[in-house]
Scaffold this motif. Structure first.
Motif, PDB file in Angstrom:
ATOM      1  N   LEU A  50       0.856  -1.180   0.000  1.00  0.00           N
ATOM      2  CA  LEU A  50       0.000   0.000   0.000  1.00  0.00           C
ATOM      3  C   LEU A  50       0.893   1.231   0.000  1.00  0.00           C
ATOM      4  O   LEU A  50       1.970   1.218   0.604  1.00  0.00           O
ATOM      5  N   ASP A  51       0.442   2.297  -0.658  1.00  0.00           N
ATOM      6  CA  ASP A  51       1.185   3.553  -0.611  1.00  0.00           C
ATOM      7  C   ASP A  51       1.284   4.024   0.842  1.00  0.00           C
ATOM      8  O   ASP A  51       0.401   3.755   1.663  1.00  0.00           O
ATOM      9  N   GLN A  52       2.331   4.745   1.154  1.00  0.00           N
ATOM     10  CA  GLN A  52       2.559   5.200   2.533  1.00  0.00           C
ATOM     11  C   GLN A  52       1.377   5.953   3.137  1.00  0.00           C
ATOM     12  O   GLN A  52       1.032   5.718   4.303  1.00  0.00           O
ATOM     13  N   PRO A  53       0.694   6.850   2.416  1.00  0.00           N
ATOM     14  CA  PRO A  53      -0.418   7.580   3.035  1.00  0.00           C
ATOM     15  C   PRO A  53      -1.670   6.733   3.253  1.00  0.00           C
ATOM     16  O   PRO A  53      -2.595   7.160   3.957  1.00  0.00           O
ATOM     17  N   VAL A  54      -1.723   5.540   2.640  1.00  0.00           N
ATOM     18  CA  VAL A  54      -2.951   4.735   2.630  1.00  0.00           C
ATOM     19  C   VAL A  54      -2.982   3.761   3.804  1.00  0.00           C
ATOM     20  O   VAL A  54      -2.001   3.103   4.118  1.00  0.00           O
ATOM     21  N   GLU A  55      -4.139   3.664   4.457  1.00  0.00           N
ATOM     22  CA  GLU A  55      -4.316   2.711   5.546  1.00  0.00           C
ATOM     23  C   GLU A  55      -4.999   1.446   5.026  1.00  0.00           C
ATOM     24  O   GLU A  55      -5.625   1.455   3.969  1.00  0.00           O
ATOM     25  N   GLY A  56      -4.863   0.353   5.788  1.00  0.00           N
ATOM     26  CA  GLY A  56      -5.614  -0.830   5.400  1.00  0.00           C
ATOM     27  C   GLY A  56      -4.899  -2.147   5.562  1.00  0.00           C
ATOM     28  O   GLY A  56      -3.845  -2.247   6.207  1.00  0.00           O
ATOM     29  N   LEU A  57      -5.489  -3.189   4.961  1.00  0.00           N
ATOM     30  CA  LEU A  57      -5.086  -4.575   5.162  1.00  0.00           C
ATOM     31  C   LEU A  57      -4.031  -5.055   4.165  1.00  0.00           C
ATOM     32  O   LEU A  57      -4.099  -4.744   2.977  1.00  0.00           O
ATOM     33  N   LEU A  58      -3.093  -5.838   4.683  1.00  0.00           N
ATOM     34  CA  LEU A  58      -2.060  -6.478   3.872  1.00  0.00           C
ATOM     35  C   LEU A  58      -1.851  -7.903   4.385  1.00  0.00           C
ATOM     36  O   LEU A  58      -1.998  -8.159   5.587  1.00  0.00           O
ATOM     37  N   VAL A  59      -1.506  -8.815   3.483  1.00  0.00           N
ATOM     38  CA  VAL A  59      -1.146 -10.165   3.891  1.00  0.00           C
ATOM     39  C   VAL A  59       0.334 -10.396   3.597  1.00  0.00           C
ATOM     40  O   VAL A  59       0.843  -9.987   2.547  1.00  0.00           O
ATOM     41  N   PHE A  60       1.035 -11.018   4.534  1.00  0.00           N
ATOM     42  CA  PHE A  60       2.442 -11.372   4.387  1.00  0.00           C
ATOM     43  C   PHE A  60       2.593 -12.879   4.551  1.00  0.00           C
ATOM     44  O   PHE A  60       1.848 -13.515   5.301  1.00  0.00           O
ATOM     45  N   ALA A  61       3.571 -13.445   3.863  1.00  0.00           N
ATOM     46  CA  ALA A  61       3.854 -14.870   3.974  1.00  0.00           C
ATOM     47  C   ALA A  61       4.984 -15.098   4.981  1.00  0.00           C
ATOM     48  O   ALA A  61       5.973 -14.367   4.982  1.00  0.00           O
ATOM     49  N   LYS A  62       4.822 -16.134   5.810  1.00  0.00           N
ATOM     50  CA  LYS A  62       5.838 -16.456   6.816  1.00  0.00           C
ATOM     51  C   LYS A  62       6.723 -17.624   6.388  1.00  0.00           C
ATOM     52  O   LYS A  62       7.673 -17.969   7.098  1.00  0.00           O
ATOM     53  N   THR A  63       6.393 -18.242   5.236  1.00  0.00           N
ATOM     54  CA  THR A  63       7.204 -19.347   4.720  1.00  0.00           C
ATOM     55  C   THR A  63       7.355 -19.187   3.206  1.00  0.00           C
ATOM     56  O   THR A  63       6.504 -18.566   2.554  1.00  0.00           O
ATOM     57  N   PRO A  64       8.417 -19.749   2.636  1.00  0.00           N
ATOM     58  CA  PRO A  64       8.583 -19.697   1.174  1.00  0.00           C
ATOM     59  C   PRO A  64       7.407 -20.342   0.439  1.00  0.00           C
ATOM     60  O   PRO A  64       6.998 -19.855  -0.621  1.00  0.00           O
ATOM     61  N   PHE A  65       6.865 -21.431   0.979  1.00  0.00           N
ATOM     62  CA  PHE A  65       5.731 -22.095   0.345  1.00  0.00           C
ATOM     63  C   PHE A  65       4.531 -21.145   0.280  1.00  0.00           C
ATOM     64  O   PHE A  65       3.871 -21.023  -0.762  1.00  0.00           O
TER      65      PHE A  65
END
Length: 248
Positions: A60-75
């Motif tokens: 997300l752009d720096q000024p924008v708020e909201g949801l993001l998903v991140f992966a904790k494993t390569p799979f």
């Protein structure tokens, strides 16, 4: 305001990013979201000094708020990236936009606060965008322009405040181009409040009057399939800015 962990298991992290925080940055003095999350994971795992695995799937752009998903494993990273490529990760936004006199004339008033418009049935915006790396901006160009990329989004006006000349737009991003929502909505005559890069004179005046100092955009809903189980997941948050919230 600090980030908020919405969901976590051994494969993924779903996080609410507050406005004004960069997802990643080269500035030593500025805490970015990825650094914050890596510190969080290190402390949780009791591995201070060891950098845990964390993969950014989208941003997300720096000024924008909201949801993001991140992966904790390569799979998980590989599977979520595949979903991005296949347009299986659905990203929906709420934005406070400025509407002009012509748009106001289309409104069919139901009451003083909420009105319905022809766009309430939903409308597709399809443009071609060209990014300028030197100015960190994008613009709508002709399809034949060298380097232009197709940009598509779907929007509808959820509520309109005629007296203020603003509306809350629900937006679903189909493609993920640089500054896409901001550029396309501005090009369609509905610039986002608080947007100094793409706003027009009227929207900037409204932003100043309403004291909207950051881009009025929230990634409020995120939908995808769990990378390991395949289970459909849907997450939703309430925007921090009152101006973005849909009037009931």
């Amino acid at each position: 305001m600090v980030p908020k962990i919405i969901f976590e298991d051994q494969h993924i992290l779903v996080v609410y990013k507050p406005e004004g925080m960069a997802v990643e940055t080269a500035k030593i003095t500025e805490t970015d979201l990825i650094s914050y999350l890596k510190n969080y994971l290190s402390e949780k795992q009791g591995q201070t000094g060891k950098v845990p695995y964390l993969s950014m799937i989208h941003r997300l752009d720096q000024p924008v708020e909201g949801l993001l998903v991140f992966a904790k494993t390569p799979f998980a990273a590989k599977e979520l990236s595949r979903q991005v490529q296949n347009n299986q990760i659905k990203k929906r936004y709420l934005a406070a936009v400025s509407i002009d006199r012509e748009a106001n004339e289309k409104l069919v008033c139901n009451d003083a606060k909420n009105t319905k418009t022809e766009e309430n049935a939903g409308q597709l915006l399809e443009d071609y965008l060209l990014k300028d790396g030197k100015t960190n901006t994008s613009k709508v160009v002709a399809k034949e322009t060298k380097g232009a990329k197709k940009a598509v989004l779907f929007y509808k006006l959820a509520s309109v405040r005629k007296q203020d000349g603003i509306a809350v737009a629900e937006i679903e991003l189909i493609t993920g181009r640089h500054h896409q929502i901001r550029v396309q909505m501005a090009h369609a005559g509905m610039p986002l409040l608080g947007d100094l890069k793409y706003g027009d004179e009227a929207s900037l005046e409204k932003s100043k009057r309403l004291q909207v100092k950051q881009v009025a955009l929230c990634a409020y809903q995120l939908e995808f399939f769990h990378p390991k189980t395949g289970k459909p997941l849907l997450f939703q948050v309430e925007p921090g800015k009152e101006i973005i919230k849909i009037e009931k």
